[in-house]
Each structure stands twice: as C-alpha cells, then as structure tokens.
Design an enzyme around this catalytic site. Structure first.
Site, PDB file in Angstrom:
ATOM      1  CG  ASP A 204      -0.134   0.212   2.544  1.00 36.44           C
ATOM      2  OD1 ASP A 204       1.111   0.234   2.516  1.00 36.44           O
ATOM      3  OD2 ASP A 204      -0.793   0.363   3.591  1.00 36.44           O
ATOM      4  CG  ASP A 206       1.593   3.153   4.756  1.00 36.05           C
ATOM      5  OD1 ASP A 206       0.461   2.757   5.084  1.00 36.05           O
ATOM      6  OD2 ASP A 206       2.519   2.376   4.442  1.00 36.05           O
ATOM      7  CG  ASP A 287      -3.495   2.981   4.906  1.00 37.87           C
ATOM      8  OD1 ASP A 287      -4.624   2.709   4.444  1.00 37.87           O
ATOM      9  OD2 ASP A 287      -2.756   2.141   5.436  1.00 37.87           O
TER      10      ASP A 287
END
Ligand code: 8DG
Ligand code: MN
Ligand code: MN
Length: 363
Positions: A204, A206, A287
C-alpha cells in the site's frame, strides 16, 4: 604458509531498535524459514510463539554476513530451541522439513489467501476456514456475509495483489500533495511506511498529511477525499475521526492503532498510456493520516515501521526507560511528563538510543 581468516564474532544487541537492519541482508533463506513459522503461528492464534520466531528472524536480518554454522548462534539473543533446530536444518540441508510442510498445508495457504484480503484479519479468516471455505470463489458461492470493506477487497483482489512500485507511490504522494496544497496552502505530505525504509515495492501507500501551523490541518481530510471522489479516483474509502485527547492515559498497549484522523482508501491509479484494449488504471491501497505538527516526528517514527521495529521501540521505552511511546508522543512515567520532540533524532535521544535512520529499520 597457510593463511587463516577468522571471521569476527557476531555481536547483536537484544532489542531490534538498538540494531541497524538494512533491507538486503546475507541470510535470506534462514530468515524466510523463521518468518514462515512466525506467520503460521499467528494464523494458529499463537501470538507469543509467533513473536518468538519473529524476534529470531529479526536477529538474523541484522547480521552483517552469512551465518557459518550453528556454533555461531550461541552468542546471539532471541534464538530459542525451536528456532535453533530450524536454522540447523536449513544450514545443513538447505531446507527445513517443518517449514516445507507448513508451506504445503491447506491451512497455511488458505489463511494466507484470506488474510491478504483488505479488511480480513486472522480471526475472520479462521472462521471461514473452519466453515470449510478455501477460495475466493467459495466466499461467493456460499454467500458469505462480507463487510463493505471486505467486499471491496474481494472485488479488487487481483489488483491489490500486485505490488505498488516506488515511482507509483511517489506519483500518488505528488497527486495528494497538489490537491492538499490547493485546499490548504503549505500543507505537507510525507511518504511513510516501507517506501521510507527504502523498499522498492509495497502492499500500500502510507501518507502523512500535516501543516507547519498547529491546528491548520483540521478540516483538510474531508475536502481532500471529496476531491478524490469528484475526480472519479476513489473506489473505496472509510474515514475515522480523530479521537486523540491529551487527558487520555498514554498507551502503547493498543498495538499499532493510533487516534489520528485517517482515511483508508482504494484508489484508481491511472497508468501510463498503453496499447488499445488495455485497461488504463489499477486499484491500489492508500492510507491517509492527518497529523498535528507537534506530533509529526512521533507519527513519522510510528508509521515508518517496520512493525517489528515499532514494537521493539515501545518495549524498550517501557521496560528500559519507564516511558510510553506511541505515534502521538513520548511520556515519562517517573516524571509524569510528555517529552516533546521536533525530529525523529530527538526521540531517539530522549530514549537514550543511537539514531537509526529509516533505511536501517527493516527489523
Ligand atoms: P508494505 O506496505 O510495504 O507491505 O509494508 P509497510 O509499509 O511496512 O507496512 P504497513 O502495513 O503499510 O504499515 C506501515 C507502518 O504503519 C507500520 O509500522 C505500522 C504502521 N501502522 C499501520 N496502521 C497503523 C495505525 O493504525 N497506527 C499506527 N501508529 N501505525 C500504523 O499500518
Ligand atoms: Mn505500507
Ligand atoms: Mn499501511
């Protein structure tokens, strides 16, 4: 005459946050074997056993050269009897039978598949396994009830299984920075997580959002997410409000969870132009975390990882310094005071630790 080279003996400090752990290291097969057993233990709900294997693997990750033989293990911390046997087998035979059996097992493979779904943890995966489910197809054919998050995770499963590249992550950081700066001049965006540790790929992206003036960051996330939505870039999102209060008792026992305002998303990543008929985007996990300026060094330290490095920092703070460290601050329990910091270096100083730069936190 004969030249005898004696390898210098291996010296390893007991806490991972006292060690320099680069991304690439000379013992990948040994580390992989122990990390597989750590993962299998977590899948079995045996967290203490999992942690023991993780600690052993982390010690091997920081060795400056290949381990010559099990005689070298005696001086190393955190290597229990079970880890010792596994390492011995891999050193002698190249593989460990127990590890190979785990990797082949239906249980391990299914748990790995299910926990890879966005929004699915060990407990949910375990329930599904015990119901006899084994594949993503089984989830659908059995009409398994999924949360909205898990539904999105299943729909985007193949895309999310593709690692995000560094250039893609930096591209997303720029996109978010441009949008944030239009909404709030001087807003900052910092790429944290594995990419900050020098990893070339991640599962992902961040991003920490902040502003040099304390308090100005409040109210940024809503409009930013709305803008992403208007651009048609949002495939999924769920937001959490900030629940941070300075009166709350500081805690490091709630795991990696902190109380910042945040948004977990799946984004449509626009890909460079390709031939006709090829889809021009891919789903990626992003995120977004909103951090007040005074807490930024703590949040940066907390969100850079690795997860084991973070866990060890907090354990060191508590057990060696009587301090509580989390992503909001550092609290001295003896003095009953918070210790402010304007950089990660200062936090290490407060803890009496040598500074470890992000690229050496791959514990
Ligand atoms: P990857 O994405 O490349 O696979 O690895 P990573 O970047 O190291 O892992 P991550 O799962 O994205 O987590 C990055 C760091 O962020 C890790 O140290 C743990 C931390 N982290 C979360 N969630 C939360 C949270 O809710 N609060 C805090 N303080 N940290 C968190 O992942
Ligand atoms: Mn990450
Ligand atoms: Mn993450």
């Amino acid at each position: 005459h004969v030249t005898v080279t004696v390898e210098p003996s291996l010296q390893v400090a007991p806490y991972a946050c006292q060690r320099r752990t680069p991304l690439d290291h000379p013992n990948p097969a040994l580390v992989m074997a122990l990390e597989t057993l750590a993962e299998a233990a977590l899948f079995a709900g045996e967290e203490a056993r999992g942690l023991a294997f993780t600690r052993a693997a982390s010690v091997l990750r920081c060795l400056p050269r290949a381990l010559q033989g099990t005689h070298e293990l005696s001086g190393l911390p955190c290597i229990g009897g079970h880890s010792h046997r596994v390492l011995q087998e891999v050193l002698e035979d190249g593989v460990c039978a127990e590890v190979e059996a785990v990797k082949q097992s239906e249980r391990y493979q299914t748990m790995k598949l299910f926990t890879q779904i966005f929004g699915v943890g060990v407990r949910t995966a375990d329930c599904w396994y015990r119901e006899g489910l084994r594949s993503l197809g089984d989830l659908q054919s059995h009409g398994t009830r999924l949360t909205r998050q898990q539904q999105a995770g299943v729909e985007c499963f193949e895309d999310l299984a593709v690692p995000v590249g560094r250039a893609e992550a930096e591209g997303l950081a720029c996109l978010v920075l441009d949008a944030a700066a239009r909404l709030l001049p001087s807003a900052s965006v910092t790429l944290a997580g594995g990419f900050r540790r020098g990893k070339p790929h991640g599962h992902d992206v961040d991003l920490l959002l902040s502003h040099p003036e304390e308090g100005r960051e409040v109210g940024l996330l809503g409009p930013l997410v709305a803008w992403l939505e208007e651009q048609g870039l949002l495939l999924y999102q769920h937001s959490q409000h900030s629940s941070y209060t300075t009166t709350a008792e500081p805690s490091s026992s709630c795991g990696p969870l902190d109380r910042f305002e945040r948004c977990f998303t799946i984004l449509r990543l626009v890909l460079p132009a390709t031939g006709t008929g090829v889809r021009a985007w891919r789903a990626v996990r992003l995120d977004l975390v909103v951090v007040p300026h005074s807490q930024l060094p703590f949040a940066l330290l907390g969100w850079t990882g690795s997860r084991h490095f973070e866990r060890e920092l907090r354990r060191f703070a508590r057990h060696e310094r009587e301090m509580v460290l989390n992503s909001h601050g550092l609290y001295n329990m003896r003095q009953g005071t918070f210790l402010p910091a304007s950089s990660e270096e200062e936090i290490f100083q407060h803890l009496g630790l040598d500074y470890i730069p992000p690229t050496l936190r791959n514990a």
